[in-house]
Design an enzyme around this catalytic site. Structure first.
Site, PDB file in Angstrom:
ATOM      1  N   GLU A  87       0.646  -1.621  -0.057  1.00 45.81           N
ATOM      2  CA  GLU A  87       0.402  -0.235  -0.043  1.00 45.81           C
ATOM      3  C   GLU A  87       1.070   1.114   0.194  1.00 45.81           C
ATOM      4  O   GLU A  87       0.402   2.153  -0.827  1.00 45.81           O
ATOM      5  CB  GLU A  87      -0.696  -0.310   1.250  1.00 45.81           C
ATOM      6  CG  GLU A  87      -1.372   1.374   0.763  1.00 45.81           C
ATOM      7  CD  GLU A  87      -2.944   1.220   0.130  1.00 45.81           C
ATOM      8  OE1 GLU A  87      -3.510   0.341  -0.154  1.00 45.81           O
ATOM      9  OE2 GLU A  87      -2.644   2.116  -0.736  1.00 45.81           O
TER      10      GLU A  87
ATOM     11  N   GLU B  16      13.189  11.939  -4.339  1.00 44.37           N
ATOM     12  CA  GLU B  16      13.808  10.511  -4.182  1.00 44.37           C
ATOM     13  C   GLU B  16      15.416  10.779  -3.918  1.00 44.37           C
ATOM     14  O   GLU B  16      16.136  11.923  -4.053  1.00 44.37           O
ATOM     15  CB  GLU B  16      14.079   9.288  -5.276  1.00 44.37           C
ATOM     16  CG  GLU B  16      12.527   8.864  -5.232  1.00 44.37           C
ATOM     17  CD  GLU B  16      12.052   8.388  -4.603  1.00 44.37           C
ATOM     18  OE1 GLU B  16      11.762   7.006  -4.441  1.00 44.37           O
ATOM     19  OE2 GLU B  16      11.057   8.859  -3.909  1.00 44.37           O
TER      20      GLU B  16
ATOM     21  N   ASP C  95       8.892   7.892 -10.488  1.00 39.42           N
ATOM     22  CA  ASP C  95       8.854   7.969  -9.551  1.00 39.42           C
ATOM     23  C   ASP C  95       6.757   7.536 -10.143  1.00 39.42           C
ATOM     24  O   ASP C  95       6.207   6.724  -9.796  1.00 39.42           O
ATOM     25  CB  ASP C  95       9.592   8.823  -8.679  1.00 39.42           C
ATOM     26  CG  ASP C  95       7.936   8.582  -7.320  1.00 39.42           C
ATOM     27  OD1 ASP C  95       8.188   7.343  -6.568  1.00 39.42           O
ATOM     28  OD2 ASP C  95       7.646   9.432  -6.592  1.00 39.42           O
TER      29      ASP C  95
ATOM     30  N   LYS D 261       4.884   4.613 -10.221  1.00 37.78           N
ATOM     31  CA  LYS D 261       3.184   4.126  -9.165  1.00 37.78           C
ATOM     32  C   LYS D 261       1.772   3.911 -10.253  1.00 37.78           C
ATOM     33  O   LYS D 261       1.045   3.017  -9.829  1.00 37.78           O
ATOM     34  CB  LYS D 261       3.050   5.848  -8.473  1.00 37.78           C
ATOM     35  CG  LYS D 261       3.851   6.019  -6.843  1.00 37.78           C
ATOM     36  CD  LYS D 261       3.970   7.059  -7.371  1.00 37.78           C
ATOM     37  CE  LYS D 261       5.431   6.889  -5.956  1.00 37.78           C
ATOM     38  NZ  LYS D 261       5.319   8.489  -5.663  1.00 37.78           N
TER      39      LYS D 261
HETATM   40  N1  HSE Z   1       9.310  11.194  -4.184  1.00 40.56           N
HETATM   41  C1  HSE Z   1       8.434  10.810  -3.703  1.00 40.56           C
HETATM   42  C2  HSE Z   1       7.357  11.932  -4.058  1.00 40.56           C
HETATM   43  C3  HSE Z   1       7.727  10.109  -2.366  1.00 40.56           C
HETATM   44  O1  HSE Z   1       8.391  13.224  -4.624  1.00 40.56           O
HETATM   45  O2  HSE Z   1       6.202  11.981  -3.908  1.00 40.56           O
HETATM   46  C4  HSE Z   1       7.004   9.283  -2.209  1.00 40.56           C
HETATM   47  O3  HSE Z   1       6.493   8.074  -3.136  1.00 40.56           O
END
Ligand code: HSE
Length: 453
Positions: free
Chosen positions: A134, A195, A206, A210
């Site tokens: 999650e 990150e 990123d 997701k």
């Molecule tokens: N680097 C990610 C962001 C952290 O800025 O949303 C959470 O996944």
């Protein structure tokens, strides 16, 4: 000792960084509510990390703490392993070793699952253990659980997400202050959301990680993030935000996934890019590091999930919720029976992807051209030859400021155009010719527009 005989379910935590420390805090501070909901305690029995020196401000209260993650995995008191070290090789090995040892796994490792999900989910199923993740999407927002359970009765049609807090912060600040990209990015990094390699945030990777997990779960699709068409926020200029505002839009880095059902044939649209969305929409008003996901299902209609997408305690909240779900299943004797992507493994399939050229809608184009008479005619002439209609056109600024902002040669200015609905392929072929024109001094920036909010 069997789980039934033990008073608690035992947790082993690998990785005592920011999120790991948050997990220790939540398990401790909220032990009362966790026990009231489960009917038994969730006990942190062992922690491993290579750094045994740094003071994280949490008291491990006699919990075994060493650098030996393999001993943690094989400790008979550990029922569930939490992997929070991130990265690929070591994390993958430790997760697979946990499965071999018949341990359930909770992870926040979106990058690993977005690339090696098929292998990891397959091995978990083979061993009859759970893997829950999650925290890997939307930080503290229970979005995966909502898609997997709350919306399980729906054919999901589309999802649109602001899935990266760092880039949402940068876009919000650039629009609000007119500051340049680099200045704002530095501030975002200082806030601690980025990150380790900020390119992973800034270049949309990123968000693509997701989106891959969300799309897999929403559409029963086998997908890796490498197949998601991904474009980041570099190169956006203050003039883009100004022009977007005048045209009635805001700019957000969106992850978009849709399922196309053409007869019996299913195709998947999966893309991450900066997108103009109507200013009045709820998603357009998600600012700063907050995340939000719109999920559209055939029965439920449009739903919106909003919350903190990163940070120590929100992400720990999601990790501990996964621990509680698995602990409950262990006690009921049903652990390892829920498919990690919600669909049964045998129905998951690779679906052909819809090429970007097929997208149909309005487009925002920022040309950089010499500020002299006849230039607009040349630009609009090529657009017209490709049957691209123009809805509005804005020439922003004159002189040195506009020229340095647009990045073109001396005497250049940005010209911002909103097209009528058209195919992306038509726009691309027009831009190939336009960028060759002698009046045009820098490559044209194309931004897609999503109107459905
Ligand atoms: N680097 C990610 C962001 C952290 O800025 O949303 C959470 O996944």
């Amino acid at each position: 000792m069997s789980d039934a005989e033990k008073g608690s379910v035992g947790v082993g935590l690998i990785g005592l960084g920011t999120i790991g420390t948050g997990v220790v805090k939540v398990l401790k501070q909220n032990a009362d509510v966790i026990q009231q909901r489960l009917g038994f305690p969730l006990e942190l029995v062992r922690v491993s990390d290579l750094d045994l020196e740094t003071d994280r401000g949490v008291d491990l209260d006699g919990v075994t703490f060493d650098a030996d993650s393999e001993a943690l995995i094989n400790d008979p008191d550990v029922d569930i392993v939490v992997e929070l070290i991130g990265g690929f090789d070591v994390a993958r090995r430790l997760i697979l070793q946990s499965f071999e040892a018949r341990k359930h796994v909770v992870t926040a490792n979106k990058a690993l699952l977005a690339l090696h999900g098929a292998e990891i989910f397959g091995k978990a199923a083979q061993q009859g253990v759970d893997i829950a993740f999650e925290a890997s999407v939307g930080g503290g927002i229970p979005i995966l659980r909502s898609v997997r359970e709350g919306l399980a009765a729906n054919h999901i049609e589309a999802l649109y997400g602001i899935l990266n807090g760092t880039t949402n912060y940068v876009l919000t600040e650039m629009e609000a202050t007119g500051e340049a990209f680099d200045v704002v990015l530095k501030r975002a990094q200082q806030l601690g959301y980025a990150e380790a390699d900020p390119a992973v945030d800034v270049d949309g990777i990123d968000a693509a990680h997701k989106l891959t997990l969300l799309a897999g779960m929403s559409f029963g699709a086998q997908l890796t993030h490498k197949e998601v068409s991904t474009e980041g926020i570099r190169g956006l200029l203050p003039v883009d935000f100004e022009a977007a505002r005048e045209m009635g839009y805001r700019i957000k880095l969106l992850g978009i996934a849709k399922l196309h059902r053409d007869g019996g044939r299913q195709r998947l649209e999966a893309r991450v890019h900066p997108t103009l969305i109507p200013r009045s929409s709820l998603l357009a008003n998600v600012d700063g590091v907050m995340n939000a996901v719109v999920v559209i299902g055939d029965a439920v209609g449009e739903t919106l999930f909003y919350g903190p997408g990163a940070g120590e305690m929100p992400t720990a909240s999601a990790v501990v919720a996964d621990l509680m779900e698995i602990a409950r299943e262990i006690r009921r004797g049903t652990a390892g029976r829920v498919a990690p992507l919600s669909y049964l493994p045998e129905v998951l399939e690779r679906k052909p992807l819809v090429p970007l050229g097929e997208l149909f809608g309005r487009f925002y184009l920022r040309f950089t051209a010499l500020d002299r008479s006849g230039v607009l005619g040349h630009l609009t002439g090529v657009l017209g030859e490709n049957e691209i209609g123009i809805e509005s056109i804005l020439q922003k600024g004159q002189g040195e400021a506009a020229q340095s902002e647009s990045g073109g040669a001396t005497g250049s200015v940005p010209v911002c155009v909103l097209t009528h609905p058209t195919r992306e392929a038509a726009v691309r072929s027009a831009l190939e010719r336009i960028d060759e024109l002698p009046d045009v001094t820098a490559p044209t920036r194309l931004l897609r527009i999503e109107e459905r909010f």
